[in-house]
Write an enzyme that holds these catalytic residues in place. Structure first.
Site, PDB file in Angstrom:
ATOM      1  CG  ASP A 158      -1.773   1.207   1.357  1.00  0.00           C
ATOM      2  OD1 ASP A 158      -2.380   1.608   0.355  1.00  0.00           O
ATOM      3  OD2 ASP A 158      -1.830   1.781   2.460  1.00  0.00           O
ATOM      4  CG  ASP A 212      -1.631   7.596   0.073  1.00  0.00           C
ATOM      5  OD1 ASP A 212      -0.674   8.348  -0.164  1.00  0.00           O
ATOM      6  OD2 ASP A 212      -2.515   7.321  -0.765  1.00  0.00           O
TER       7      ASP A 212
END
Length: 222
Positions: free
Chosen positions: A7, A9
């Site tokens: 991932d 952010d």
């Protein structure tokens, strides 16, 4: 070959690039500092709570720049990278990505943030494969404010990664080890496909799941 999915952010970045880009558009005068900021913050809270209406959000988030000449928008994106994002590419995150690349893993960044914002970030991390929410463009190449294909959020991440693997002539089961790094409860469906899920800088909800399932918890940032 092993598969490693990051991932972006809150995981590789200590900030949310999508929300921060919105704040940057306010700073440079492309978006209103009152109502636009209120809505930007509201959408971000919806995301954190796992109930983001991504169709509405994409229309809103692109509204401040998509009607401007593309070269002008690209120049602002580069300024955002230089002034705001560059300092957030911290050594622990860079080292973690490099570790998996050096091991020969197939590495991808898988993010709900749109490809306009995240393409230069993936490049800065040296990651070739970016699986992001795709923004639709018309026949003239102009961004429309809509999405192209399945949004890369929650179960959509599983779908999008599966599509990407199929394009490469591969399937999930082809990999002996699948590692997924994420901070967000939104990524639980993707993490459940991993042989080695790692809760990375996790929010409270994901941290609770990680403790319950004895998943490792990694704090990349203070």
């Amino acid at each position: 070959m092993n598969l490693t999915l990051f991932d972006l952010d809150g995981t590789l970045l200590p900030i949310d690039s999508d929300h921060s880009f919105g704040d940057y558009l306010i700073e440079i005068g492309w978006a209103d500092g009152g109502e636009w900021k209120r809505r930007n913050d509201e959408f971000y809270e919806q995301y954190l709570a796992g109930r983001l209406d991504q169709v509405a959000y994409i229309d809103f988030a692109t509204s401040a720049w998509r009607h401007r000449p593309l070269q002008e928008a690209l120049a602002v994106r580069q300024r955002f990278m230089d002034e705001r994002l560059g300092p957030q590419l911290l050594p622990p995150a860079r080292a973690l990505v490099a570790q998996h690349q050096a091991a020969g893993d197939l590495v991808a960044i898988v993010t709900a943030t749109n490809d306009f914002v995240t393409a230069p970030i993936a490049q800065a991390f040296g990651v070739e494969h970016l699986i992001a929410t795709r923004l639709a463009r018309d026949a003239a190449g102009r961004y429309t404010g809509q999405m192209d294909g399945v949004p890369c959020l929650q179960q959509g991440k599983v779908v999008r990664v599966g599509e990407w693997l199929a394009q490469r002539g591969a399937q999930w089961q082809d990999f002996e080890r699948i590692t997924v790094y994420s901070d967000s409860i939104n990524d639980l469906p993707l993490m459940e496909r991993a042989t080695h899920p790692v809760a990375t800088n996790p929010g409270e909800s994901l941290a609770a799941v990680a403790r319950e399932r004895a998943w490792p918890i990694l704090q990349l940032f203070p």
